[in-house]
Design a protein around this motif. Structure first.
Motif, PDB file in Angstrom:
ATOM      1  N   ASN A 198      -1.047   6.126 -16.579  1.00  0.00           N
ATOM      2  CA  ASN A 198      -0.377   5.452 -15.465  1.00  0.00           C
ATOM      3  C   ASN A 198      -1.252   5.468 -14.209  1.00  0.00           C
ATOM      4  N   CYS A 199      -1.829   6.645 -13.913  1.00  0.00           N
ATOM      5  CA  CYS A 199      -2.663   6.768 -12.711  1.00  0.00           C
ATOM      6  C   CYS A 199      -3.868   5.839 -12.789  1.00  0.00           C
ATOM      7  N   ARG A 206       0.830  -1.203   0.000  1.00  0.00           N
ATOM      8  CA  ARG A 206       0.000   0.000   0.000  1.00  0.00           C
ATOM      9  C   ARG A 206       0.867   1.257   0.000  1.00  0.00           C
ATOM     10  N   ASN A 207       1.973   1.223   0.713  1.00  0.00           N
ATOM     11  CA  ASN A 207       2.864   2.390   0.772  1.00  0.00           C
ATOM     12  C   ASN A 207       3.477   2.710  -0.588  1.00  0.00           C
ATOM     13  N   ILE A 208       3.679   1.690  -1.417  1.00  0.00           N
ATOM     14  CA  ILE A 208       4.217   1.941  -2.763  1.00  0.00           C
ATOM     15  C   ILE A 208       3.242   2.806  -3.558  1.00  0.00           C
ATOM     16  N   VAL A 209       1.959   2.439  -3.493  1.00  0.00           N
ATOM     17  CA  VAL A 209       0.949   3.229  -4.204  1.00  0.00           C
ATOM     18  C   VAL A 209       0.865   4.630  -3.605  1.00  0.00           C
ATOM     19  N   GLN A 210       0.945   4.713  -2.280  1.00  0.00           N
ATOM     20  CA  GLN A 210       0.907   6.015  -1.626  1.00  0.00           C
ATOM     21  C   GLN A 210       2.117   6.853  -2.024  1.00  0.00           C
ATOM     22  N   LEU A 211       3.267   6.221  -2.136  1.00  0.00           N
ATOM     23  CA  LEU A 211       4.482   6.920  -2.552  1.00  0.00           C
ATOM     24  C   LEU A 211       4.322   7.484  -3.963  1.00  0.00           C
ATOM     25  N   PHE A 212       3.683   6.729  -4.844  1.00  0.00           N
ATOM     26  CA  PHE A 212       3.444   7.228  -6.208  1.00  0.00           C
ATOM     27  C   PHE A 212       2.597   8.497  -6.168  1.00  0.00           C
ATOM     28  N   THR A 213       1.546   8.492  -5.362  1.00  0.00           N
ATOM     29  CA  THR A 213       0.673   9.673  -5.303  1.00  0.00           C
ATOM     30  C   THR A 213       1.391  10.883  -4.713  1.00  0.00           C
ATOM     31  N   LEU A 214       2.410  10.640  -3.904  1.00  0.00           N
ATOM     32  CA  LEU A 214       3.106  11.751  -3.239  1.00  0.00           C
ATOM     33  C   LEU A 214       4.207  12.371  -4.091  1.00  0.00           C
ATOM     34  N   ILE A 215       4.932  11.558  -4.851  1.00  0.00           N
ATOM     35  CA  ILE A 215       6.130  12.105  -5.505  1.00  0.00           C
ATOM     36  C   ILE A 215       6.103  12.054  -7.026  1.00  0.00           C
ATOM     37  N   ALA A 216       5.224  11.242  -7.631  1.00  0.00           N
ATOM     38  CA  ALA A 216       5.272  11.066  -9.089  1.00  0.00           C
ATOM     39  C   ALA A 216       4.980  12.372  -9.815  1.00  0.00           C
ATOM     40  N   TYR A 217       3.923  13.066  -9.401  1.00  0.00           N
ATOM     41  CA  TYR A 217       3.549  14.295 -10.116  1.00  0.00           C
ATOM     42  C   TYR A 217       4.626  15.368  -9.960  1.00  0.00           C
ATOM     43  N   ARG A 218       5.166  15.502  -8.753  1.00  0.00           N
ATOM     44  CA  ARG A 218       6.215  16.512  -8.548  1.00  0.00           C
ATOM     45  C   ARG A 218       7.459  16.204  -9.372  1.00  0.00           C
ATOM     46  N   GLN A 219       7.777  14.925  -9.507  1.00  0.00           N
ATOM     47  CA  GLN A 219       8.957  14.549 -10.273  1.00  0.00           C
ATOM     48  C   GLN A 219       8.783  14.850 -11.755  1.00  0.00           C
ATOM     49  N   HIS A 220       7.602  14.598 -12.309  1.00  0.00           N
ATOM     50  CA  HIS A 220       7.380  14.726 -13.759  1.00  0.00           C
ATOM     51  C   HIS A 220       6.579  15.974 -14.122  1.00  0.00           C
ATOM     52  N   GLU A 223      -8.696   4.188  -0.345  1.00  0.00           N
ATOM     53  CA  GLU A 223      -8.474   5.629  -0.314  1.00  0.00           C
ATOM     54  C   GLU A 223      -7.458   6.093  -1.352  1.00  0.00           C
ATOM     55  N   ASN A 224      -6.689   5.169  -1.941  1.00  0.00           N
ATOM     56  CA  ASN A 224      -5.727   5.552  -2.975  1.00  0.00           C
ATOM     57  C   ASN A 224      -6.399   5.808  -4.320  1.00  0.00           C
ATOM     58  N   ILE A 225      -7.546   5.175  -4.564  1.00  0.00           N
ATOM     59  CA  ILE A 225      -8.187   5.280  -5.876  1.00  0.00           C
ATOM     60  C   ILE A 225      -8.630   6.711  -6.173  1.00  0.00           C
ATOM     61  N   PRO A 226      -9.377   7.399  -5.285  1.00  0.00           N
ATOM     62  CA  PRO A 226      -9.709   8.801  -5.586  1.00  0.00           C
ATOM     63  C   PRO A 226      -8.481   9.698  -5.679  1.00  0.00           C
ATOM     64  N   GLN A 227      -7.430   9.392  -4.923  1.00  0.00           N
ATOM     65  CA  GLN A 227      -6.201  10.189  -5.021  1.00  0.00           C
ATOM     66  C   GLN A 227      -5.579  10.056  -6.412  1.00  0.00           C
ATOM     67  N   LEU A 228      -5.560   8.832  -6.932  1.00  0.00           N
ATOM     68  CA  LEU A 228      -4.992   8.602  -8.256  1.00  0.00           C
ATOM     69  C   LEU A 228      -5.837   9.283  -9.332  1.00  0.00           C
ATOM     70  N   LEU A 257      -5.169  12.946  -9.195  1.00  0.00           N
ATOM     71  CA  LEU A 257      -3.838  13.233  -9.730  1.00  0.00           C
ATOM     72  C   LEU A 257      -3.841  13.184 -11.256  1.00  0.00           C
ATOM     73  N   ALA A 258      -4.521  12.183 -11.809  1.00  0.00           N
ATOM     74  CA  ALA A 258      -4.602  12.069 -13.272  1.00  0.00           C
ATOM     75  C   ALA A 258      -5.318  13.276 -13.854  1.00  0.00           C
ATOM     76  N   ALA A 259      -6.434  13.669 -13.241  1.00  0.00           N
ATOM     77  CA  ALA A 259      -7.184  14.822 -13.738  1.00  0.00           C
ATOM     78  C   ALA A 259      -6.355  16.101 -13.654  1.00  0.00           C
ATOM     79  N   LYS A 260      -5.607  16.250 -12.576  1.00  0.00           N
ATOM     80  CA  LYS A 260      -4.782  17.445 -12.419  1.00  0.00           C
ATOM     81  C   LYS A 260      -3.700  17.520 -13.499  1.00  0.00           C
ATOM     82  N   ALA A 261      -3.058  16.379 -13.775  1.00  0.00           N
ATOM     83  CA  ALA A 261      -2.009  16.361 -14.798  1.00  0.00           C
ATOM     84  C   ALA A 261      -2.566  16.726 -16.165  1.00  0.00           C
ATOM     85  N   LEU A 262      -3.700  16.143 -16.538  1.00  0.00           N
ATOM     86  CA  LEU A 262      -4.290  16.427 -17.846  1.00  0.00           C
ATOM     87  C   LEU A 262      -4.797  17.853 -17.918  1.00  0.00           C
ATOM     88  N   GLU A 263      -5.396  18.317 -16.846  1.00  0.00           N
ATOM     89  CA  GLU A 263      -5.917  19.685 -16.835  1.00  0.00           C
ATOM     90  C   GLU A 263      -4.781  20.702 -16.913  1.00  0.00           C
TER      91      GLU A 263
END
Length: 734
Positions: free
Chosen positions: A502-503, A471-485, A535-540, A543-549
Motif C-alpha cells: 500500500n505504501c 496532499r493532506n490525504i496522503v499526509q493523513l495516511f502517513t500519520l494514522i495508517a500504521y497506528r491503526q493497523h 516530502e511524502n515519498i520518503p515518509q511512505l 513507513l513501509a520499511a518499518k512495517a515489514l521490519e
C-alpha cells in the motif's frame, strides 16, 4: 500704571477664589464632608458670580486698552495682552467647572429619572474633559479637576450599578443542562421604564457590550441548538406571563441522534423564525434614540447569524458537488431569503443587509472547506478500513517486455496504458505486479479526483485548497495508517505485506499524478504542483520499511527462541541418541514451517524481489543461529557431527523451494554468505583433518573466506581428538 494695577487685582481675586473653590471641592468630593443641597447651589452660584465679575472687569480693561496710544509702549502692552489672555483662559476654566458642578447638583436630585441622570452624568463628563484641557495657571487647576473627576467617576459608577442591577433582573439567559434546554427570560416592567433604562445604558456606553453578549448567546446557544436539532415546531417554546410581566423563550437541546440526522432547511428556518419573532415581540416596544431595540440588537446578530446559517444550514443542505442551477440549491436559497425577509420584518435586518446569495458568494470558502472536509472524512474511513479485500495492481513481466520492445520499434514513442488510472503514463514506468487493499485503491482514486477538480477550478482559492486537500490525504495516511493497523502488521504476515505494498503503491501514484492531471492544463500549475508530494515519498518508504521490519523482527524473535538451548545438538550417548535426534528434527522443522508460513503469505501479494529479500532475511537468521549453536559446542562426537550435517542439508533442501521464482531459484543469490558458511560448517562436521586443511589452504581457501581462524580452530578442537596431526593443523590455522 492704573491698567497694570487693575489686572493684578483681578488676578488676585481669581487666585483667591480658585483656592477657596479647590478647598471646598476637596472637602466635599475627596474628604466626603457632607453639605446641604443649598450649599452646593451656593457654590455653583458663586462660580457664576466669579465668571460675571471676570467678564465685567475684562470688558473694562479692554475698553481702557482701546483708548491708549499703543505706539509709545509696545513691549509693556504685549505683556499686558499675555496676562489678559491667561485671565480669559482662567474664565473658560471656571465656566467648565461651574457647568460640572451644576450637573453634579442635578445628579443628586432623587426625583430625576434614570435617563435624565444618565444624560446629566454624560454632560458632566464632557464638561470635565473640557476643563482638563486648560493650562495650569494659578496652581490649583489640577487639584480642582482631580476632585471633580473623583465625584463624576463616583456618580457614573453608581449609575452603572443601578443599570446593571436593572439589566440583571430584566434579562436572564442560561443553559439548563439538567432540563436539556437553553432559555432566555425577560422581566422588563413597563415599556416606558424599560426604554428609559436602555436609553440610559446607551448614554453611558453600556448598551452595546450587553447587546453583543445577548446576540452571542442567541446565535451560539439558541440558534445552534435549533440547527443541530433539525428545527421543527416543538424545538422553540414561548411562555408569556402578562400578570407578572415575565416572558421566557426556551429552546430544546438536540439529542445525539438528532445531531447526526439529515437537515431539513425548511424546518430549521421555521424554528429560527419562531425564535426571532418571539424576541422581536418582546423587545420591539422598547425605544432607544427613537429606534426600537431589535434594530440595535440586529447590528450584533447580522454577521454571526448569517455565517452560522451559511456554514451549518446552507452548506450542509446543499450537496458538495451541486451546481447553481440544481433544484436543491434554488430550494435552500429561497428558504434562506424568505427567512431574511422575516428578519427585516422583525427589524433585526434592514434592506441594506446582504442577501444570503451575495453573502455566500463573498464567503465561498465555506463551501470549499466543506467539500474538502467531506473528502478528508471519506479518506479517513478508507485509511481505517481493515485490509480484507485485495486487488492486483501494476504490470507483470510479459507486459513490461512487450512495452520495452514497442519502445524500441517506435523509437521510444510512449505506449499508453489504461490500468490503475495511469492513462497518460507508459507501462515502462508502471508499478510491478502486486496486490494492495481495495481501500487504498479507492483512496488514491479520491486523491486523483480531488486533483482533477483543482485543475478544473477557475477559483484560485478553490484550486489551492483542493490541491492541498489531496496532499493532506496522503499526509493523513502517513500519520494514522500504521497506528491503526499496527497489531495486525506485527503479527499477521499478509497484513504486513499488504501494508508495505500500500505504501509503495501510494508513493508510485503520487509521483505520477501531477504529470497525469496537471500537464494538460495550465503549465504554471504543472510547474508549481509537480513536486507537491515530494516530502511524502520518503515518509511512505520509511513507513513501509518499518512495517515489514516489525514483522520480520517478530519472526526472528520466534526463531531465536528455538535456539535458546545451546546444547540442542549435543547427545549424552556417543553411539546415538534417538530422543535427541527427534527433538532436533522437530525444532528445525518448526523453524522451517514458520518461515514457510511467512513465505506463503508474502508470495501471494508481494513483488518477487521484495518477497525473496524478506524470506532471505529470515533464512539467513536461521542458518546463522544453527551455525552459532554448532560453533559454541565444546565437544562433538562423530555421531553428532554426522547427524548435524544431515539435518543441515535437510533444512537447506526444505528452504530451497521458497526461493523458486518461475524457472529461477534465488537462494544462492539472496543468502550466499549464510548459506555457504553453514555448508562449510557441514563439510567440517563430516570431513577429515586433511580435508579441513585443504579447504583452509593457508588462509586462502573457501573455508577461510567464510569462517575466521578462531572459529575453525574451535571446531577442529571440538571434532577431533588431540593428535599430532591436529596439532599441526591448529598451528597452520593460527
Amino acid at each position: 500704571m492704573e491698567l497694570t494695577r487693575k489686572i493684578a487685582n483681578l488676578e488676585a481675586v481669581i487666585r483667591q477664589e480658585m483656592t477657596r473653590i479647590a478647598g471646598a471641592f476637596h472637602d466635599s468630593y475627596e474628604k466626603f464632608i457632607p453639605c446641604l443641597k443649598a450649599t452646593r447651589l451656593d457654590r455653583a452660584d458663586s462660580l457664576q458670580k466669579l465668571i460675571e465679575e471676570i467678564s465685567q472687569k475684562l470688558n473694562d480693561i479692554d475698553g481702557t486698552l482701546n483708548g491708549l496710544d499703543v505706539s509709545s509702549a509696545k513691549e509693556e502692552l504685549s505683556e499686558l495682552q499675555q496676562q489678559l489672555e491667561s485671565i480669559r483662559e482662567a474664565r473658560g476654566f471656571v465656566e467648565s467647572i461651574e457647568e460640572v458642578e451644576r450637573h453634579l447638583v442635578k445628579a443628586y436630585v432623587v426625583e430625576e429619572g434614570i435617563l435624565t441622570r444618565a444624560r446629566t452624568v454624560h454632560d458632566a463628563v464632557e464638561a470635565l474633559q473640557s476643563a482638563e484641557k486648560s493650562a495650569e495657571i494659578y496652581g490649583v487647576e489640577h487639584k480642582i479637576c482631580g476632585s471633580l473627576a473623583a465625584e463624576v467617576r463616583s456618580q457614573r459608577e453608581y449609575l452603572c450599578f443601578l443599570l446593571s442591577e436593572y439589566y440583571r433582573n430584566a434579562v436572564e439567559f442560561s443553559g439548563e443542562s439538567s432540563k436539556h434546554v437553553v432559555s432566555i427570560g425577560f422581566k422588563l416592567g413597563p415599556f416606558v421604564d424599560a426604554s428609559e433604562h436602555f436609553a440610559a445604558m446607551a448614554e453611558v456606553k453600556q448598551l452595546e457590550p450587553r447587546l453583543h453578549k445577548l446576540a452571542e448567546f442567541i446565535t451560539e446557544k439558541m440558534c445552534t441548538a435549533i440547527i443541530y436539532g433539525g428545527g421543527g415546531n416543538n424545538v422553540v417554546k414561548v411562555n408569556l406571563d402578562d400578570i407578572l410581566e415575565q416572558k421566557q423563550i426556551k429552546v430544546r437541546l438536540p439529542t445525539k441522534q438528532e445531531k447526526h440526522d439529515p437537515l431539513n432547511a425548511i424546518e430549521v428556518f421555521g424554528a429560527l423564525d419562531k425564535l426571532f419573532q418571539a424576541i422581536s415581540s418582546i423587545l420591539a416596544p422598547i425605544v432607544v434614540h427613537q429606534q426600537s431595540l431589535p434594530i440595535f440588537l440586529g447590528k450584533h446578530i447580522e454577521k454571526p447569524l448569517m455565517s452560522l446559517i451559511l456554514k451549518e444550514v446552507i452548506s450542509v443542505c446543499i450537496p458538495a458537488l451541486s451546481r447553481p442551477e440544481d433544484p436543491i440549491v434554488a430550494e435552500v436559497m429561497a428558504a434562506a431569503e424568505a427567512f431574511r425577509g422575516k428578519l427585516i420584518e422583525y427589524t433585526f435586518f434592514n434592506d441594506a443587509s446582504p442577501t444570503f446569495t451575495n453573502f455566500a458568494q463573498f464567503n465561498d470558502r465555506v463551501f470549499i472547506d466543506r467539500r474538502c472536509m467531506q473528502v478528508l472524512t471519506k479518506a479517513r474511513e478508507l485509511i481505517l478500513k481493515p485490509y480484507v479485500k485485495l486487488v492486483p495492481v501494476g504490470y507483470g513481466k510479459e507486459l513490461l517486455e512487450e512495452t520495452v520492445e514497442d519502445f524500441k520499434n517506435l523509437g521510444w514513442d510512449p505506449k499508453f496504458s489504461i490500468e490503475s488510472g495511469d492513462e497518460s503514463m507508459p507501462c515502462l514506468l508502471g508499478l510491478n505486479l502486486c496486490q494492495v487493499s481495495e481501500s487504498v485503491v479507492e483512496l488514491m482514486k479520491i486523491v486523483e479526483d480531488t486533483l482533477k477538480q483543482a485543475a478544473l477550478s477557475d477559483n484560485e482559492m478553490a484550486f489551492n485548497r483542493l490541491a492541498l486537500t489531496a496532499r493532506n490525504i496522503v499526509q493523513l495516511f502517513t500519520l494514522i495508517a500504521y497506528r491503526q493497523h499496527r497489531d495486525a502488521i506485527s503479527s499477521i504476515p499478509q497484513q504486513a505485506a499488504v501494508f508495505f505494498n500500500n505504501c509503495y503503491f501510494i508513493a508510485h501514484r503520487v509521483i505520477m499524478l501531477p504529470f497525469a492531471v496537471f500537464r494538460d492544463f495550465d503549465q504554471n500549475k504543472f510547474e508549481i504542483y509537480r513536486p507537491m508530494f515530494a516530502e511524502n515519498i520518503p515518509q511512505l518508504r520509511e513507513l513501509a520499511a518499518k512495517a515489514l521490519e516489525d514483522l520480520l523482527a517478530q519472526c526472528r524473535r520466534n526463531l531465536s527462541g528455538e535456539f535458546v538451548d545451546r546444547t540442542l545438538f549435543a547427545s549424552s550417548n556417543p553411539r546415538g541418541d534417538k530422543l535427541r535426534d527427534r527433538r532436533v528434527a522437530k525444532t528445525l522443522h518448526r523453524c522451517v514451517e514458520q518461515i514457510s508460513t511467512v513465505a506463503a503469505s508474502f508470495r501471494e501479494v508481494m513483488v518477487a524481489t521484495i518477497y525473496t529479500r524478506s524470506i532471505a532475511n529470515l533464512v539467513t537468521f536461521m542458518l546463522c543461529e544453527i551455525g552459532e549453536t554448532i560453533l559454541s559446542m565444546e565437544d562433538i562426537c562423530q555421531y553428532d557431527a554426522n547427524q548435524m550435517a544431515i539435518e543441515i542439508q535437510r533444512v537447506i533442501d526444505e528452504l530451497m523451494p521458497l526461493f523458486q521464482i518461475e524457472d529461477y531459484n534465488a537462494m544462492h543469490k539472496m543468502c550466499s554468505q549464510a548459506l555457504f558458511r553453514i555448508k562449510e560448517v557441514a563439510f567440517c562436521l563430516q570431513g577429515s583433518l586433511q580435508g579441513i586443511d585443504d579447504r583452509w589452504c593457508d588462509g586462502k581457501g573457501p573455508l577461510a573466506d567464510l569462517l575466521n581462524a578462531s572459529e575453525v580452530r574451535h571446531l577442529v578442537k571440538a571434532l577431533f581428538s588431540n593428535t599430532d596431526q591436529r596439532k599441526q593443523l591448529l598451528v597452520k590455522i593460527s
